[in-house]
Design a protein around this motif. Structure first.
Motif, mmCIF file in Angstrom:
data_model
loop_
_atom_site.group_PDB
_atom_site.id
_atom_site.type_symbol
_atom_site.label_atom_id
_atom_site.label_comp_id
_atom_site.label_asym_id
_atom_site.label_seq_id
_atom_site.Cartn_x
_atom_site.Cartn_y
_atom_site.Cartn_z
ATOM 1 N N GLN A 37 0.405 -1.826 -0.175
ATOM 2 C CA GLN A 37 0.078 0.145 0.349
ATOM 3 C C GLN A 37 0.904 0.931 0.466
ATOM 4 N N GLU A 38 1.839 1.607 0.717
ATOM 5 C CA GLU A 38 2.439 2.437 1.449
ATOM 6 C C GLU A 38 3.516 2.552 -0.706
ATOM 7 N N ALA A 39 3.743 1.730 -1.206
ATOM 8 C CA ALA A 39 4.311 1.838 -3.050
ATOM 9 C C ALA A 39 3.731 2.351 -3.172
ATOM 10 N N ASP A 40 2.890 1.574 -3.370
ATOM 11 C CA ASP A 40 1.198 2.440 -4.311
ATOM 12 C C ASP A 40 1.249 3.712 -4.099
ATOM 13 N N ALA A 41 1.380 4.480 -2.919
ATOM 14 C CA ALA A 41 0.752 5.571 -2.965
ATOM 15 C C ALA A 41 1.795 6.138 -3.193
ATOM 16 N N GLU A 42 3.657 5.847 -2.782
ATOM 17 C CA GLU A 42 4.861 6.674 -3.226
ATOM 18 C C GLU A 42 5.185 6.567 -4.342
ATOM 19 N N LEU A 43 4.446 4.990 -5.324
ATOM 20 C CA LEU A 43 5.331 5.678 -6.439
ATOM 21 C C LEU A 43 4.284 6.476 -7.651
ATOM 22 N N ASP A 44 4.912 7.160 -8.551
ATOM 23 C CA ASP A 44 4.737 8.233 -9.399
ATOM 24 C C ASP A 44 5.937 8.823 -10.402
ATOM 25 N N GLY A 45 5.582 8.872 -11.306
ATOM 26 C CA GLY A 45 6.748 10.023 -12.514
ATOM 27 C C GLY A 45 8.005 11.116 -11.970
ATOM 28 N N ALA A 46 7.257 11.069 -10.865
ATOM 29 C CA ALA A 46 8.799 11.709 -10.157
ATOM 30 C C ALA A 46 9.804 10.833 -9.330
ATOM 31 N N VAL A 47 9.474 9.716 -9.616
ATOM 32 C CA VAL A 47 10.638 8.902 -8.962
ATOM 33 C C VAL A 47 12.282 8.759 -9.675
ATOM 34 N N VAL A 48 13.409 9.593 -9.763
ATOM 35 C CA VAL A 48 14.092 8.936 -10.686
ATOM 36 C C VAL A 48 15.184 7.444 -9.959
ATOM 37 N N VAL A 49 15.376 7.696 -8.783
ATOM 38 C CA VAL A 49 15.972 6.614 -8.629
ATOM 39 C C VAL A 49 15.478 5.260 -7.099
ATOM 40 N N ALA A 50 15.185 4.414 -7.848
ATOM 41 C CA ALA A 50 14.682 3.664 -6.159
ATOM 42 C C ALA A 50 15.641 2.480 -5.737
ATOM 43 N N VAL A 51 15.710 2.542 -4.597
ATOM 44 C CA VAL A 51 16.813 1.030 -3.894
ATOM 45 C C VAL A 51 15.691 0.043 -3.344
ATOM 46 N N LEU A 52 15.262 -0.627 -4.376
ATOM 47 C CA LEU A 52 14.471 -1.987 -4.641
ATOM 48 C C LEU A 52 14.817 -3.181 -3.963
ATOM 49 N N ASN A 53 14.338 -4.037 -2.263
ATOM 50 C CA ASN A 53 15.093 -5.098 -1.693
ATOM 51 C C ASN A 53 14.362 -5.984 -2.562
ATOM 52 N N GLN A 54 14.848 -7.383 -3.241
ATOM 53 C CA GLN A 54 14.756 -7.969 -4.232
ATOM 54 C C GLN A 54 13.770 -9.319 -3.317
ATOM 55 N N GLY A 55 13.467 -9.325 -1.666
ATOM 56 C CA GLY A 55 12.562 -10.115 -1.080
ATOM 57 C C GLY A 55 11.107 -9.197 -1.019
ATOM 58 N N LYS A 98 23.776 -7.235 0.270
ATOM 59 C CA LYS A 98 23.788 -7.333 1.806
ATOM 60 C C LYS A 98 25.112 -7.943 2.363
ATOM 61 N N PRO A 99 25.614 -7.226 3.735
ATOM 62 C CA PRO A 99 25.084 -5.375 4.249
ATOM 63 C C PRO A 99 25.395 -4.364 3.512
ATOM 64 N N VAL A 100 24.784 -3.582 3.807
ATOM 65 C CA VAL A 100 25.278 -2.422 2.719
ATOM 66 C C VAL A 100 25.527 -1.071 3.098
ATOM 67 N N PHE A 101 26.191 -0.936 2.459
ATOM 68 C CA PHE A 101 27.540 0.543 3.311
ATOM 69 C C PHE A 101 27.110 2.003 2.725
ATOM 70 N N GLU A 102 27.345 2.280 4.237
ATOM 71 C CA GLU A 102 26.245 4.019 3.537
ATOM 72 C C GLU A 102 26.952 4.447 2.364
ATOM 73 N N GLU A 103 28.563 4.782 2.319
ATOM 74 C CA GLU A 103 28.905 5.360 1.402
ATOM 75 C C GLU A 103 29.015 4.931 0.046
ATOM 76 N N GLU A 104 28.867 2.575 0.518
ATOM 77 C CA GLU A 104 28.940 2.771 -1.318
ATOM 78 C C GLU A 104 26.766 3.013 -1.512
ATOM 79 N N LEU A 105 25.920 3.152 -1.135
ATOM 80 C CA LEU A 105 24.951 3.282 -1.529
ATOM 81 C C LEU A 105 24.616 5.032 -1.774
ATOM 82 N N VAL A 106 25.783 6.014 -0.835
ATOM 83 C CA VAL A 106 25.695 7.256 -1.129
ATOM 84 C C VAL A 106 26.422 7.414 -2.401
#
Length: 253
Positions: A37-55, A98-106
């Protein structure tokens, strides 16, 4: 869509981890979706980067990815997975174990934001120059609107400077990747395929000028397909997007 675009969505069912990613990326406009439900609310054409958990969403990441692509065609996607999970068959820009580290994600999100804005800026620069050319072509038929023409010239100049500043920040491979995407769009535009033009996702008419896209008297279509859900009007040049209606709600998975 705001420009420069900086909208990022983290799709992570582990809310603590999602909020941590959001904290690391607080320089940008970040939202966290922990449920369908939160994903449905957040997804619109303005999103330019998505960080998606495979699970995410009980392993339905591929379905979510389809929805991301349909609603936000310019969105770049980073998939995260547990080290013990199999390598996913997902069409994404990058994979992080995972584990994802701050520097690599940023660093990765910053790179993908640059790519998305470079793509967006080039597309807007191209469209602005098309509009300028239209003014010049019809200059002899109608008195030009000098105010609008001057505004277009100023916009083109600003976009040109912005593109130049982005290229200084980007790696050559990132620049080449964006240009490959744009060339692919042009290939689609130049391919006069009846199958593409008759796509069930094509809008019936232009939302800007009202021209119907059923074809003209010569049998040529009044619209050009630029991407899977992106169309350009043959009359006014307006570009609009249309998503598959079956993809409108994430909670229907």
């Amino acid at each position: 869509m705001n420009f420069p675009a900086d909208s990022v969505v983290v799709f992570e069912e582990n809310r603590t981890r999602g909020e941590l990613y959001s904290l690391w990326l607080d320089e940008y406009d970040v939202d966290v979706a922990a449920t369908k439900q939160e994903a449905d609310a957040e997804l619109d054409g303005a999103v330019v980067v998505a960080v998606l958990n495979q699970g995410f969403a009980d392993g339905a990441a591929s379905k979510l990815l389809e929805i991301v692509r349909s609603r936000a065609p310019l969105c770049r996607v980073v998939a995260t997975r547990e080290r013990s999970d199999p390598f996913p068959d997902l069409n994404v820009d990058h994979q992080l174990v995972k584990p994802v580290f701050e520097e690599e994600l940023v660093d990765l999100v910053e790179t993908l934001l640059c790519r998305a804005n470079y793509h967006l800026a080039l597309s807007r620069y191209y469209q602005t120059n098309v509009d300028l050319s239209s003014f010049e072509v019809h200059d002899g038929d109608h008195p030009p609107d000098r105010t609008e023409y001057d505004e277009l010239q100023q916009r083109a100049s600003k976009l040109q400077k912005f593109i130049a500043s982005l290229t200084k920040e980007m790696e050559q491979e990132d620049i080449r990747a964006v240009k490959r995407d744009i060339l692919l769009e042009r290939d689609i535009e130049e391919t006069h395929s009846t199958e593409k033009i008759d796509s069930k996702y094509r809008p019936r008419k232009c939302t800007n000028c009202g021209q119907r896209w059923d074809g003209n008297a010569d049998g040529e279509p009044g619209v050009t397909q630029l991407g899977a859900y992106v169309w350009r009007c043959g009359g006014c040049g307006h570009v609009q997007m249309a998503a598959d209606p079956s993809h409108q709600h994430v909670n229907r998975w």
